[in-house]
Motif scaffolding. Structure first.
Motif, PDB file in Angstrom:
ATOM      1  N   UNK A  33       0.832  -1.203   0.000  1.00 34.52           N
ATOM      2  CA  UNK A  33       0.000   0.000   0.000  1.00 34.52           C
ATOM      3  C   UNK A  33       0.870   1.258   0.000  1.00 34.52           C
ATOM      4  N   UNK A  34       2.048   1.182   0.637  1.00 38.73           N
ATOM      5  CA  UNK A  34       2.905   2.363   0.799  1.00 38.73           C
ATOM      6  C   UNK A  34       3.336   2.938  -0.555  1.00 38.73           C
ATOM      7  N   UNK A  83       2.727   6.668  -5.260  1.00 42.86           N
ATOM      8  CA  UNK A  83       2.672   6.872  -6.708  1.00 42.86           C
ATOM      9  C   UNK A  83       1.385   7.599  -7.099  1.00 42.86           C
ATOM     10  N   UNK A  84       0.270   7.208  -6.509  1.00 39.95           N
ATOM     11  CA  UNK A  84      -1.010   7.836  -6.827  1.00 39.95           C
ATOM     12  C   UNK A  84      -1.062   9.277  -6.348  1.00 39.95           C
TER      13      UNK A  84
END
Length: 215
Positions: A207-208, A213-214
């Motif tokens: 998730x990190x 990136x998002x």
């Protein structure tokens, strides 16, 4: 502990104190401002003081409309420094000099955590800070002091088996410099493993970097 070893430890400790003090002197004069420093600072200066996150001195097409020619972390630090510190060579170099000294301290902690005795851990740091290539960039606003600090912190997290911190720092390094991608990926996958060197199975730590990136 033998007396010779004690003297060596105290001698190295005194050397590091003097090194740290001298390291912060004449930052506005030595070294002369490098073109790399100017290019790194230019997009951040434009963002903080002028017309957005752009640059007209980078050779890549389109940077005058939106700067996307380099990974973002370095510029976020520049923008923070420009916001809280005077726009002068000394003050803008000062945080990077401190990052380098922090890297040396974290390297010492990593070496100790890895099992080295105090003297050998100090020798490791001595060799690091006096390496010619390292010393040349240690007082500059190049990306290197920042990279060194986070690499040393990542090493400490690895030896302390702080998996979540290791995953976070490894993901962070991906956004600093492409030369760090291989070691970042390996240590990130290592943080996602339990009893193997690396693991490519889905893990909550994924998730990190996805969120980063998002964002």
């Amino acid at each position: 502990m033998k007396k010779a070893e004690q003297y060596a430890i105290w001698g190295l400790a005194l050397y590091f104190v003097l090194f740290a003090v001298l390291h912060l002197l004449n930052l506005d004069r030595i070294p002369l401002v490098w073109f790399d420093e100017v290019m790194g600072l230019d997009p951040a200066v434009n963002k903080v003081f002028k017309d957005g996150f752009v640059s007209r001195i980078w050779p890549q097409d389109g940077t005058e409309q939106r700067f996307m020619a380099y990974l973002p972390i370095r510029f976020l630090f520049h923008m923070f420094h420009l916001t809280v510190l005077p726009f002068e060579v000394f003050w803008q170099r000062l945080p990077w000099a401190i990052y380098f000294l922090t890297a040396a301290l974290l390297l010492y902690r990593s070496a100790k955590t890895a099992g080295l005795k105090v003297l050998w851990a100090l020798i490791v740091v001595f060799l690091f800070i006096n390496d010619k290539a390292v010393f040349e960039v240690a007082r500059s606003m190049r990306v290197d002091p920042l990279s060194m600090m986070f690499l040393a912190a990542l090493g400490l997290a690895y030896y302390k088996k702080a998996k979540w911190l290791q995953a976070l720092l490894a993901a962070f390094l991906i956004f600093i410099h492409p030369n760090l991608w291989v070691i970042s990926l390996l240590l990130f996958l290592n943080a996602c493993s339990t009893n193997r060197i690396v693991s490519v199975k889905p893990h909550v730590f994924w998730i990190i970097p996805i969120v980063a990136i998002l964002a």
